[in-house]
Write a protein that holds these residues in place. Structure first.
Motif, mmCIF file in Angstrom:
data_model
loop_
_atom_site.group_PDB
_atom_site.id
_atom_site.type_symbol
_atom_site.label_atom_id
_atom_site.label_comp_id
_atom_site.label_asym_id
_atom_site.label_seq_id
_atom_site.Cartn_x
_atom_site.Cartn_y
_atom_site.Cartn_z
ATOM 1 N N PHE A 72 38.890 39.145 36.981
ATOM 2 C CA PHE A 72 39.732 39.910 35.752
ATOM 3 C C PHE A 72 39.110 39.684 33.993
ATOM 4 C CE2 PHE A 72 41.959 39.821 39.049
ATOM 5 C CZ PHE A 72 42.605 41.061 39.575
ATOM 6 N N LEU A 73 39.295 40.428 32.756
ATOM 7 C CA LEU A 73 39.648 40.006 31.673
ATOM 8 C C LEU A 73 41.184 39.959 31.797
ATOM 9 C CD1 LEU A 73 36.233 42.092 29.985
ATOM 10 C CD2 LEU A 73 36.646 38.909 30.967
ATOM 11 N N TYR A 74 42.017 38.444 30.973
ATOM 12 C CA TYR A 74 43.071 38.668 30.836
ATOM 13 C C TYR A 74 43.428 38.477 29.526
ATOM 14 C CZ TYR A 74 47.887 36.497 30.289
ATOM 15 O OH TYR A 74 48.825 35.944 30.176
ATOM 16 N N GLU A 75 44.506 39.576 29.061
ATOM 17 C CA GLU A 75 44.147 39.036 27.610
ATOM 18 C C GLU A 75 45.560 39.751 27.239
ATOM 19 O OE1 GLU A 75 41.526 40.000 23.683
ATOM 20 O OE2 GLU A 75 42.626 42.028 24.473
ATOM 21 N N ASN A 76 46.633 39.560 26.406
ATOM 22 C CA ASN A 76 48.227 39.785 26.363
ATOM 23 C C ASN A 76 48.927 39.807 26.923
ATOM 24 O OD1 ASN A 76 47.154 38.844 22.822
ATOM 25 N ND2 ASN A 76 46.666 41.194 23.190
ATOM 26 N N GLY A 77 48.622 38.519 28.423
ATOM 27 C CA GLY A 77 49.229 38.936 29.635
ATOM 28 C C GLY A 77 49.189 40.274 30.152
ATOM 29 N N LYS B 86 36.655 49.878 27.754
ATOM 30 C CA LYS B 86 37.441 49.748 26.259
ATOM 31 C C LYS B 86 36.934 47.508 25.617
ATOM 32 C CE LYS B 86 40.198 48.788 22.652
ATOM 33 N NZ LYS B 86 39.730 49.575 21.246
ATOM 34 N N TYR B 87 36.695 47.644 24.641
ATOM 35 C CA TYR B 87 35.459 45.684 24.892
ATOM 36 C C TYR B 87 37.241 44.740 24.394
ATOM 37 C CZ TYR B 87 33.046 41.857 22.865
ATOM 38 O OH TYR B 87 33.259 41.140 22.439
ATOM 39 N N LEU B 88 37.209 43.450 25.226
ATOM 40 C CA LEU B 88 38.263 43.027 24.306
ATOM 41 C C LEU B 88 37.992 41.725 24.001
ATOM 42 C CD1 LEU B 88 40.031 42.962 27.933
ATOM 43 C CD2 LEU B 88 40.525 44.512 26.043
ATOM 44 N N GLU B 89 38.413 42.173 22.994
ATOM 45 C CA GLU B 89 38.183 40.503 21.956
ATOM 46 C C GLU B 89 38.197 39.304 21.891
ATOM 47 O OE1 GLU B 89 38.126 42.010 17.363
ATOM 48 O OE2 GLU B 89 39.277 43.643 18.215
ATOM 49 N N LYS B 90 38.818 39.012 22.737
ATOM 50 C CA LYS B 90 39.421 37.071 22.874
ATOM 51 C C LYS B 90 40.168 36.705 23.949
ATOM 52 C CE LYS B 90 40.596 34.572 19.527
ATOM 53 N NZ LYS B 90 41.285 33.319 18.889
ATOM 54 N N PRO B 91 39.463 37.780 25.210
ATOM 55 C CA PRO B 91 40.038 37.666 26.244
ATOM 56 C C PRO B 91 39.864 36.680 26.865
ATOM 57 C CG PRO B 91 38.052 38.941 27.070
ATOM 58 C CD PRO B 91 38.411 38.322 25.235
ATOM 59 N N ARG B 92 40.484 36.339 28.329
ATOM 60 C CA ARG B 92 39.720 35.071 28.762
ATOM 61 C C ARG B 92 39.481 35.108 30.547
ATOM 62 N NH1 ARG B 92 43.094 29.829 27.610
ATOM 63 N NH2 ARG B 92 42.314 28.907 29.136
ATOM 64 N N HIS B 93 38.700 35.243 31.164
ATOM 65 C CA HIS B 93 37.793 35.187 31.955
ATOM 66 C C HIS B 93 38.147 34.824 33.628
ATOM 67 C CE1 HIS B 93 33.752 36.529 34.787
ATOM 68 N NE2 HIS B 93 34.882 35.636 35.899
ATOM 69 N N ILE B 94 39.357 35.276 34.238
ATOM 70 C CA ILE B 94 40.196 34.741 35.602
ATOM 71 C C ILE B 94 39.526 35.624 36.437
ATOM 72 C CG2 ILE B 94 42.282 34.419 35.894
ATOM 73 C CD1 ILE B 94 42.224 32.949 33.742
ATOM 74 N N GLU B 95 39.588 34.718 37.219
ATOM 75 C CA GLU B 95 39.479 35.219 38.531
ATOM 76 C C GLU B 95 40.429 34.498 39.571
ATOM 77 O OE1 GLU B 95 35.211 33.790 39.017
ATOM 78 O OE2 GLU B 95 35.657 31.888 40.019
ATOM 79 N N VAL B 96 40.548 35.537 40.809
ATOM 80 C CA VAL B 96 41.580 35.408 42.522
ATOM 81 C C VAL B 96 40.316 35.264 43.791
ATOM 82 C CG1 VAL B 96 43.177 35.804 43.652
ATOM 83 C CG2 VAL B 96 43.665 36.989 40.979
ATOM 84 N N GLN B 97 40.721 33.778 44.350
ATOM 85 C CA GLN B 97 39.909 33.409 45.250
ATOM 86 C C GLN B 97 40.929 34.479 46.227
ATOM 87 O OE1 GLN B 97 37.252 31.767 46.227
ATOM 88 N NE2 GLN B 97 37.584 33.513 47.976
ATOM 89 N N VAL C 27 39.990 48.138 33.899
ATOM 90 C CA VAL C 27 40.753 48.286 31.850
ATOM 91 C C VAL C 27 39.267 49.809 31.656
ATOM 92 C CG1 VAL C 27 38.717 47.700 29.974
ATOM 93 C CG2 VAL C 27 38.470 45.712 32.153
ATOM 94 N N PRO C 28 40.826 50.027 30.708
ATOM 95 C CA PRO C 28 40.092 51.859 29.781
ATOM 96 C C PRO C 28 38.837 51.716 29.725
ATOM 97 C CG PRO C 28 41.855 50.652 28.953
ATOM 98 C CD PRO C 28 41.568 49.427 29.613
ATOM 99 N N GLY C 29 38.062 53.144 30.065
ATOM 100 C CA GLY C 29 36.739 53.302 30.188
ATOM 101 C C GLY C 29 36.696 54.321 31.108
ATOM 102 N N SER C 30 35.454 54.955 31.051
ATOM 103 C CA SER C 30 34.728 56.042 31.977
ATOM 104 C C SER C 30 34.809 55.936 33.387
ATOM 105 C CB SER C 30 33.266 56.047 31.438
ATOM 106 O OG SER C 30 32.516 54.650 32.040
ATOM 107 N N ASP C 31 35.710 57.388 33.929
ATOM 108 C CA ASP C 31 34.668 56.784 35.571
ATOM 109 C C ASP C 31 33.749 57.262 36.304
ATOM 110 O OD1 ASP C 31 38.112 57.421 35.330
ATOM 111 O OD2 ASP C 31 37.820 59.588 34.884
ATOM 112 N N GLY C 32 32.478 56.823 35.190
ATOM 113 C CA GLY C 32 31.492 57.610 36.025
ATOM 114 C C GLY C 32 30.414 56.584 35.225
ATOM 115 N N ALA C 33 29.244 56.656 35.337
ATOM 116 C CA ALA C 33 28.364 56.897 34.840
ATOM 117 C C ALA C 33 28.635 57.698 33.233
ATOM 118 C CB ALA C 33 26.955 57.002 35.637
#
Length: 447
Positions: free
Chosen positions: A276-281, A201-212, A131-137
């Motif tokens: 992961f958060l998943y939104e718009n592919g 970045k806050y995604l407004e309507k994502p799904r929560h997808i996780e990979v085992q 997700v786009p965002g800060s590189d650290g604290a």
């Protein structure tokens, strides 16, 4: 292979691990608090050791007592289950110092992925989309405003050492940013002893997808597909399914391949889940859990592979039992987490179970450590069981789930079973049309 495994957990996951050990011919030791003396896993284990009074800090989180139990019983490995000490790097290090195998990754890998900022840096280095965002604290308001302006509002502030929704605040505009940053930092310090926060970045309507994923510790990694965990309340998963209704085969193969390669490159050993958060592919990394997940049975249902067997095999030095091309996906599976809670207010409901009847039939699995007459203690997580249903496709799975929920009986306490009976009849759920905010909006309408 190990001679004797100590299971450092309680409830359904302790029983789940115990069953896997017995199938592999491995002797079992369980530890328990005084509140769990009558628990099913205590009754079924080869040996049991009481390690303290009911509070977790005095029993299930007491590392010295657990190590002592290993030495007393001669256990040569510890399976931590999930929760409690399962992601405690210090625990893994102490066991290694006593020549006891921790059935999980190295302490170093637990530390890397336990720090959300370092985990994101590592994921990015390994080629995992983030997700786009800060590189650290983020340490001050000026820096926060600059980063938020670069990635665009809305943004979310998260605790570096956080989890479970604590230390997490959303800022929709620049006017919201100052109070969100202060509140998240204060909550993080109180909850985790570390007030460091970062911005994404806050995604407004994502799904929560996780990979085992699984690694053998020697540079090989595989994935076992994804799970959709988007139905959540207060950032806690309620309903999980595999495969995700939102992904196609191409997307599944792409993100699975990325994750398997990352695990191999990291030299990771054992089970892990990349979330992961998943939104718009697009997929955006949020965290990695360095342990077995509560929802692992849905993956077992669609692959036919026992993940606990695989954990034990890898930890013993036996490597992975399967190659990526051996892993096939069959049908659809859904898990409902049955909690001892009021189905509307979600207030915990400890007490004595007066009647307990589980559903049966083809494709039905119930993982639970409770029974008729069992008294649920008020000291621990409210999860009392998991209903896992498998079908040839999602439609069959949903129909089978509806029947199984109708058969499931738990009397004497309140449970979340009525919630799932409502959800299974909802059109959005039937169509697989939901995101991580859907359940809370649904519950708000019902109030």
């Amino acid at each position: 292979m190990f001679q004797k495994i100590l299971i450092a957990n309680r409830g359904e996951i302790a029983l789940r691990v115990l069953r896997a050990c017995k199938e592999l011919g491995i002797q079992t030791v369980v530890v328990h608090s005084t509140a769990d003396a009558d628990a099913m896993h205590v009754r079924l284990a080869d040996e049991s050791v009481c390690i303290g009074p009911p509070p977790s800090r005095d029993s299930y989180l007491n590392i010295h007592q657990i190590v002592a139990a290993c030495e007393i019983t001669g256990a040569d490995a510890v399976h931590p289950g999930y929760g409690f000490l399962s992601e405690n790097a210090k625990f893994a290090d102490i066991l290694a110092a006593h020549n006891i195998t921790f059935i999980g990754p190295s302490g170093d890998h637990i530390r890397i992925m336990g720090d959300k900022i370092e985990a994101k840096r590592t994921a990015k280095r390994l080629g995992i989309p983030v997700v786009p965002g800060s590189d650290g604290a983020v340490t001050d308001q000026k820096e926060a405003r600059r980063i938020a302006a670069e990635i665009g509002y809305p943004v979310i502030i998260k605790a570096s050492a956080g989890g479970g929704g604590r230390g997490m605040k959303v800022a929709l505009t620049e006017d919201d940013l100052e109070i969100a940053l202060q509140t998240a930092s204060t909550e993080a310090g109180a909850a985790f002893g570390d007030d460091a926060v970062y911005i994404e970045k806050y995604l407004e309507k994502p799904r929560h997808i996780e990979v085992q994923v699984f690694g053998d510790g020697f540079g090989r990694g595989v994935h076992f597909g994804e799970r959709d965990c988007s139905l959540q309340r207060r950032h806690q998963k309620v309903w999980e399914e595999a495969p995700s209704p939102a992904l196609n085969a191409e997307e599944r193969a792409r993100i699975g391949g990325i994750c398997a390669k990352a695990i191999a490159d990291l030299g990771y050993s054992g089970a892990g889940t990349i979330e992961f958060l998943y939104e718009n592919g697009e997929f955006y990394f949020i965290e990695m859990n360095t342990r077995l997940q509560v929802e692992h049975p849905v993956t077992e249902a669609i692959t036919g592979i026992d993940l606990v067997h695989e954990q034990i095999r890898v930890a013993s030095g036996g490597g992975l039992s399967v190659r990526q091309e051996d892993i096939k996906f069959n049908g659809h599976a859904i898990e409902c987490r049955i909690n001892a809670e009021d189905p509307r207010t979600f207030t915990p409901s400890p007490g004595t179970i007066t009647h307990f009847h589980t559903p049966g039939g083809l494709g039905i699995r119930v993982d639970s450590g409770v029974y008729s007459g069992y008294k649920i203690p008020p000291y621990y997580d409210s999860l009392i069981g998991k209903l896992i249903v498998h079908g040839r496709n999602r439609v069959e799975c949903m129909m089978r789930l509806r029947r199984a929920l109708d058969e499931f009986v738990v009397d004497g306490i309140k449970t979340t079973l009525p919630l799932f009976r409502d959800l299974v009849g909802n059109a959005d759920i039937a169509n697989g049309d939901y995101d991580i905010h859907w359940l809370e909006k649904y519950l708000a309408k019902e109030e």
